[in-house]
Design a protein around this motif. Structure first.
Motif, PDB file in Angstrom:
ATOM      1  N   MET A 152      31.197  28.495   0.522  1.00 59.59           N
ATOM      2  CA  MET A 152      31.268  29.758   1.243  1.00 59.59           C
ATOM      3  C   MET A 152      32.735  30.196   1.331  1.00 59.59           C
ATOM      4  SD  MET A 152      29.569  30.600   4.841  1.00 59.59           S
ATOM      5  CE  MET A 152      29.524  32.235   5.440  1.00 59.59           C
ATOM      6  N   THR A 153      32.994  31.472   1.111  1.00 54.29           N
ATOM      7  CA  THR A 153      34.353  31.991   1.141  1.00 54.29           C
ATOM      8  C   THR A 153      34.734  32.432   2.553  1.00 54.29           C
ATOM      9  OG1 THR A 153      33.663  34.242   0.616  1.00 54.29           O
ATOM     10  CG2 THR A 153      34.163  32.794  -1.238  1.00 54.29           C
ATOM     11  N   THR A 154      36.024  32.482   2.811  1.00 53.04           N
ATOM     12  CA  THR A 154      36.531  32.959   4.096  1.00 53.04           C
ATOM     13  C   THR A 154      36.332  34.467   4.176  1.00 53.04           C
ATOM     14  OG1 THR A 154      38.209  31.238   4.115  1.00 53.04           O
ATOM     15  CG2 THR A 154      38.579  33.121   5.550  1.00 53.04           C
ATOM     16  N   PRO A 155      35.742  34.947   5.272  1.00 53.07           N
ATOM     17  CA  PRO A 155      35.565  36.397   5.419  1.00 53.07           C
ATOM     18  C   PRO A 155      36.915  37.118   5.434  1.00 53.07           C
ATOM     19  CG  PRO A 155      34.313  35.210   7.095  1.00 53.07           C
ATOM     20  CD  PRO A 155      35.182  34.218   6.402  1.00 53.07           C
ATOM     21  N   LEU A 156      36.946  38.320   4.884  1.00 52.14           N
ATOM     22  CA  LEU A 156      38.152  39.144   4.955  1.00 52.14           C
ATOM     23  C   LEU A 156      38.403  39.592   6.385  1.00 52.14           C
ATOM     24  CD1 LEU A 156      37.569  41.374   1.813  1.00 52.14           C
ATOM     25  CD2 LEU A 156      39.071  39.394   2.005  1.00 52.14           C
ATOM     26  N   LEU A 157      37.328  39.895   7.075  1.00 55.91           N
ATOM     27  CA  LEU A 157      37.393  40.341   8.469  1.00 55.91           C
ATOM     28  C   LEU A 157      36.297  39.631   9.242  1.00 55.91           C
ATOM     29  CD1 LEU A 157      38.394  42.328  10.695  1.00 55.91           C
ATOM     30  CD2 LEU A 157      36.720  43.955   9.825  1.00 55.91           C
ATOM     31  N   ASP A 158      36.678  39.023  10.354  1.00 57.14           N
ATOM     32  CA  ASP A 158      35.713  38.280  11.162  1.00 57.14           C
ATOM     33  C   ASP A 158      35.994  38.594  12.629  1.00 57.14           C
ATOM     34  OD1 ASP A 158      33.576  36.516  11.457  1.00 57.14           O
ATOM     35  OD2 ASP A 158      34.883  34.777  11.675  1.00 57.14           O
ATOM     36  N   ALA A 159      35.002  39.075  13.343  1.00 59.65           N
ATOM     37  CA  ALA A 159      35.146  39.387  14.765  1.00 59.65           C
ATOM     38  C   ALA A 159      34.052  38.664  15.536  1.00 59.65           C
ATOM     39  CB  ALA A 159      35.041  40.885  15.002  1.00 59.65           C
ATOM     40  N   CYS A 160      34.440  38.090  16.668  1.00 59.90           N
ATOM     41  CA  CYS A 160      33.487  37.327  17.460  1.00 59.90           C
ATOM     42  C   CYS A 160      33.541  37.771  18.917  1.00 59.90           C
ATOM     43  CB  CYS A 160      33.809  35.840  17.335  1.00 59.90           C
ATOM     44  SG  CYS A 160      32.652  34.789  18.200  1.00 59.90           S
ATOM     45  N   ASP A 161      32.423  38.261  19.423  1.00 55.80           N
ATOM     46  CA  ASP A 161      32.267  38.664  20.826  1.00 55.80           C
ATOM     47  C   ASP A 161      33.369  39.589  21.332  1.00 55.80           C
ATOM     48  OD1 ASP A 161      29.861  37.318  21.242  1.00 55.80           O
ATOM     49  OD2 ASP A 161      30.904  35.434  21.635  1.00 55.80           O
ATOM     50  N   LEU A 162      33.732  40.584  20.529  1.00 53.83           N
ATOM     51  CA  LEU A 162      34.774  41.536  20.919  1.00 53.83           C
ATOM     52  C   LEU A 162      34.328  42.399  22.084  1.00 53.83           C
ATOM     53  CD1 LEU A 162      36.287  43.152  17.712  1.00 53.83           C
ATOM     54  CD2 LEU A 162      37.264  41.419  19.183  1.00 53.83           C
ATOM     55  N   GLY A 163      35.264  42.644  22.966  1.00 54.05           N
ATOM     56  CA  GLY A 163      34.986  43.537  24.075  1.00 54.05           C
ATOM     57  C   GLY A 163      36.252  44.208  24.559  1.00 54.05           C
ATOM     58  N   ALA A 164      36.091  45.378  25.120  1.00 51.99           N
ATOM     59  CA  ALA A 164      37.207  46.117  25.690  1.00 51.99           C
ATOM     60  C   ALA A 164      36.776  46.688  27.033  1.00 51.99           C
ATOM     61  CB  ALA A 164      37.635  47.246  24.758  1.00 51.99           C
ATOM     62  N   ILE A 165      37.651  46.492  28.003  1.00 53.74           N
ATOM     63  CA  ILE A 165      37.414  47.019  29.341  1.00 53.74           C
ATOM     64  C   ILE A 165      38.620  47.862  29.728  1.00 53.74           C
ATOM     65  CG2 ILE A 165      37.061  46.451  31.775  1.00 53.74           C
ATOM     66  CD1 ILE A 165      35.860  43.783  30.836  1.00 53.74           C
ATOM     67  N   ALA A 166      38.381  49.047  30.258  1.00 50.91           N
ATOM     68  CA  ALA A 166      39.453  49.914  30.749  1.00 50.91           C
ATOM     69  C   ALA A 166      38.999  50.543  32.055  1.00 50.91           C
ATOM     70  CB  ALA A 166      39.786  50.993  29.730  1.00 50.91           C
ATOM     71  N   ASN A 167      39.845  50.477  33.057  1.00 52.58           N
ATOM     72  CA  ASN A 167      39.522  51.033  34.382  1.00 52.58           C
ATOM     73  C   ASN A 167      38.198  50.505  34.918  1.00 52.58           C
ATOM     74  OD1 ASN A 167      41.894  52.615  34.352  1.00 52.58           O
ATOM     75  ND2 ASN A 167      40.840  54.166  33.135  1.00 52.58           N
ATOM     76  N   GLY A 168      37.931  49.218  34.660  1.00 53.10           N
ATOM     77  CA  GLY A 168      36.705  48.589  35.148  1.00 53.10           C
ATOM     78  C   GLY A 168      35.448  48.969  34.394  1.00 53.10           C
ATOM     79  N   ARG A 169      35.593  49.681  33.300  1.00 51.11           N
ATOM     80  CA  ARG A 169      34.438  50.157  32.522  1.00 51.11           C
ATOM     81  C   ARG A 169      34.421  49.481  31.156  1.00 51.11           C
ATOM     82  NH1 ARG A 169      34.148  55.543  29.589  1.00 51.11           N
ATOM     83  NH2 ARG A 169      32.013  55.570  28.880  1.00 51.11           N
ATOM     84  N   HIS A 170      33.260  48.964  30.758  1.00 52.00           N
ATOM     85  CA  HIS A 170      33.109  48.355  29.435  1.00 52.00           C
ATOM     86  C   HIS A 170      33.066  49.456  28.375  1.00 52.00           C
ATOM     87  CE1 HIS A 170      32.300  44.060  30.188  1.00 52.00           C
ATOM     88  NE2 HIS A 170      31.948  44.518  31.390  1.00 52.00           N
ATOM     89  N   LEU A 171      34.046  49.453  27.483  1.00 51.44           N
ATOM     90  CA  LEU A 171      34.074  50.425  26.393  1.00 51.44           C
ATOM     91  C   LEU A 171      33.376  49.873  25.159  1.00 51.44           C
ATOM     92  CD1 LEU A 171      37.799  51.527  26.744  1.00 51.44           C
ATOM     93  CD2 LEU A 171      35.777  52.558  27.795  1.00 51.44           C
ATOM     94  N   VAL A 172      33.561  48.587  24.920  1.00 55.68           N
ATOM     95  CA  VAL A 172      32.904  47.861  23.826  1.00 55.68           C
ATOM     96  C   VAL A 172      32.483  46.529  24.420  1.00 55.68           C
ATOM     97  CG1 VAL A 172      33.235  46.782  21.567  1.00 55.68           C
ATOM     98  CG2 VAL A 172      34.329  48.963  22.053  1.00 55.68           C
ATOM     99  N   HIS A 173      31.250  46.085  24.101  1.00 54.70           N
ATOM    100  CA  HIS A 173      30.749  44.852  24.694  1.00 54.70           C
ATOM    101  C   HIS A 173      30.112  43.945  23.653  1.00 54.70           C
ATOM    102  CE1 HIS A 173      29.201  42.248  27.803  1.00 54.70           C
ATOM    103  NE2 HIS A 173      28.003  42.321  27.237  1.00 54.70           N
ATOM    104  N   ALA A 174      30.672  42.749  23.481  1.00 51.47           N
ATOM    105  CA  ALA A 174      30.094  41.655  22.692  1.00 51.47           C
ATOM    106  C   ALA A 174      29.738  42.043  21.254  1.00 51.47           C
ATOM    107  CB  ALA A 174      28.876  41.082  23.406  1.00 51.47           C
ATOM    108  N   VAL A 175      30.698  42.582  20.518  1.00 50.44           N
ATOM    109  CA  VAL A 175      30.480  42.929  19.108  1.00 50.44           C
ATOM    110  C   VAL A 175      30.957  41.775  18.227  1.00 50.44           C
ATOM    111  CG1 VAL A 175      31.133  44.483  17.236  1.00 50.44           C
ATOM    112  CG2 VAL A 175      30.716  45.386  19.523  1.00 50.44           C
TER     113      VAL A 175
END
Length: 68
Positions: A1-24
């Protein structure tokens, strides 16, 4: 198996107490195509900024070519 070019695990962003992105998580290898779709305000631009390294995620991690 090859190494992925891009790998994201459980990404999230919170701003002003608000979830903008959750668990991507995703993995992109050579030859893959990726589309990010959704309604206005769904967090597409925030996700792209995290994937590109322009914005540090509130949680999770992004690896480009196997490196953080």
């Amino acid at each position: 198996m090859t190494t992925p070019l891009l790998d994201a695990c459980d990404l999230g962003a919170i701003a002003n107490g608000r979830h903008l992105v959750h668990a991507v998580s995703l993995s992109v290898t050579s030859g893959d195509r990726l589309a990010i779709i959704g309604p206005n305000g769904a967090g597409k631009t925030t996700l792209l900024r995290m994937l590109s390294g322009m914005l540090r995620p509130s949680f999770g991690e992004v690896k480009l070519g196997g490196r953080r």
